[in-house]
Scaffold this active site. Structure first.
Site, PDB file in Angstrom:
ATOM      1  N   SER A  64       1.867  -4.044   7.998  1.00 36.78           N
ATOM      2  CA  SER A  64       0.751  -3.664   7.147  1.00 36.78           C
ATOM      3  C   SER A  64      -0.143  -2.656   7.848  1.00 36.78           C
ATOM      4  O   SER A  64      -0.217  -1.499   7.462  1.00 36.78           O
ATOM      5  CB  SER A  64      -0.055  -4.902   6.753  1.00 36.78           C
ATOM      6  N   ASP A  70      -0.278  -7.377   0.753  1.00 35.14           N
ATOM      7  CA  ASP A  70       0.270  -6.046   1.044  1.00 35.14           C
ATOM      8  C   ASP A  70       1.787  -6.116   0.966  1.00 35.14           C
ATOM      9  O   ASP A  70       2.488  -5.991   1.960  1.00 35.14           O
ATOM     10  CB  ASP A  70      -0.184  -5.562   2.420  1.00 35.14           C
ATOM     11  N   HIS A  95       0.815  -1.212   0.000  1.00 32.06           N
ATOM     12  CA  HIS A  95       0.000   0.000   0.000  1.00 32.06           C
ATOM     13  C   HIS A  95       0.851   1.266   0.000  1.00 32.06           C
ATOM     14  O   HIS A  95       0.314   2.367  -0.124  1.00 32.06           O
ATOM     15  CB  HIS A  95      -0.983   0.009   1.178  1.00 32.06           C
ATOM     16  N   GLY A 130       2.466   5.537  10.216  1.00 33.69           N
ATOM     17  CA  GLY A 130       3.835   5.916   9.939  1.00 33.69           C
ATOM     18  C   GLY A 130       4.792   4.771  10.109  1.00 33.69           C
ATOM     19  O   GLY A 130       5.952   4.855   9.712  1.00 33.69           O
ATOM     20  N   SER A 144       4.287   1.765   8.702  1.00 29.77           N
ATOM     21  CA  SER A 144       4.047   0.820   7.613  1.00 29.77           C
ATOM     22  C   SER A 144       5.312   0.421   6.868  1.00 29.77           C
ATOM     23  O   SER A 144       6.217   1.223   6.657  1.00 29.77           O
ATOM     24  CB  SER A 144       3.087   1.412   6.589  1.00 29.77           C
TER      25      SER A 144
END
Length: 384
Positions: free
Chosen positions: A353, A258, A231, A336, A338
């Site tokens: 994720s 993801d 993402h 933040g 991820s």
């Protein structure tokens, strides 16, 4: 560690799971686990950073010696995880590390397996449903699109498919709509999951607009790069600045999964470690950690935090779409974080994720296992 075939191992104590029918069974041999763990411990001594031992001690309230003991049992569990499913086949219902990391439990639907399991030093847990049946029920849910249903996962200890939604009535509605046998599933209330936008170990900026995190350094042939969350960017998006080297998203999958990988310049140096925000953790391999194992996460918003693996193959229904095959943890994270690294010991596990909660009150965080990214795109993990 010397790999030895075994179907399960145990320490003293009764099995206390909701559907266990093994009460009164003769105890399995704790000596076998002790011997295997002793071999693993010998391999760990001198090869584990002091920082990792300190983290485990802080997270789980352990002494240095107890931290080594936990790592040794988790290493044995990781080996067993490669052997047990094929050994038990259709009767297999899951393997997990006990809360105190003093035993490794294996669930089976077939009491006839008990003799072989005990002969291998096993603690068999007799349950009603095989893992394949529970996962098949989860697949039936994936075809539904019901607002307020946030996902599902298999709780190995309770031998049930847990369906998470805004309230239990909605989860029950989803179970009925999917035509799932009510005996296979249970309803649970949960908060809506959200994606975490930012780094894994070190921050990077995409298209001069948003931040995400490096998961792990990889190579595709001679091309260097790193894996991260899907993402964070689409194929063709540019990494324009940040602590990571500039590069291009070569492949990206989100939703459904993801995961993504970013190619960087051929002259860029790839590091074989993860930023702990108070040192670094070497990456040695990508051996999968068992449910119940300790695990830590690195991210730019909240830094370094640890907890345990709770479940495999979680389905997560984000507002942006559903993702499948996630791993569920109780490690906290915030927006933040991820794309960041999830690692157990020195074994890479996956990339952050999303989830819910925060690092003040705690929460649930899901990660994309690294294996599918490596295999799908022919990537090689950069290791020590």
């Amino acid at each position: 560690m010397n790999r030895q075939r075994a179907l399960a191992v145990t320490a003293a104590g009764a099995i206390a799971t909701a559907l266990s029918l093994a009460a009164g069974a003769a105890p399995a041999s704790a000596e076998i686990l002790d011997a295997k763990a002793a071999d693993a411990r010998a391999d760990l001594l001198g090869n584990v950073s002091p920082g990792l031992i300190e983290e485990l001690a802080d997270t789980f309230g352990l002494t240095e010696s107890e931290a080594y003991d936990r790592l040794a049992v988790e290493a044995v569990a990781s080996d067993l995880l490669e052997e047990v499913p094929d050994s038990l086949d259709a009767s297999y219902a899951g393997l997990w590390v006990a809360e105190g990391a003093d035993e490794i439990l294996v669930a089976t639907t077939d009491r006839a397996e008990f003799t072989e399991l005990r002969a291998e030093g096993a603690t068999p847990v007799l349950v009603e449903h095989g893992l394949a049946d529970l996962e098949a029920a989860g697949t039936a849910l994936d075809a539904l699109d019901i607002e307020g249903v946030y996902g599902h996962y298999v709780d190995l200890e309770k031998n049930t498919l847990v369906v998470e939604a805004a309230d239990e009535a909605l989860a029950a509605q989803a179970i009925e709509a999917a035509g799932i046998d009510p005996d296979l599933a249970s309803a649970a209330t949960a908060e809506a999951p959200e994606l975490f936008f930012v780094r894994g170990g070190d921050a990077y900026i995409v298209e001069n607009s948003w931040r995400c995190s490096v998961g792990f350094s990889v190579r595709q042939g001679s091309t260097p790069g790193f894996v991260t969350a899907g993402h964070c960017g689409s194929a063709g998006d540019q990494v324009t600045s940040g602590e990571a080297a500039p590069g291009t998203f070569r492949n990206s999958v989100f939703p459904s999964a993801d995961r993504a990988w970013v190619a960087v310049g051929t002259s860029e140096v790839l590091y074989d470690d993860v930023n702990m925000y108070s040192g670094a953790r070497d990456v040695a391999n990508a051996n999968q950690a068992a449910v119940g194992s300790s695990i830590c996460r690195s991210g730019s918003t909240t830094g370094w935090h640890c907890g345990t693996v709770q479940a495999f193959n979680q389905t997560v229904n984000y507002a942006e779409g559903s993702v499948y095959g996630m791993t569920r943890t109780n490690v906290c994270a915030e927006p933040g974080d991820s794309g960041g690294s999830f690692i157990t010991g020195n074994s890479a596990q996956g990339m952050t994720s999303g989830g819910n909660g925060n690092c003040s009150s705690g929460g649930t965080t899901y990660f994309q296992p690294i294996g599918p990214a490596l295999s799908a795109w022919g990537l090689t993990l950069v290791t020590t």
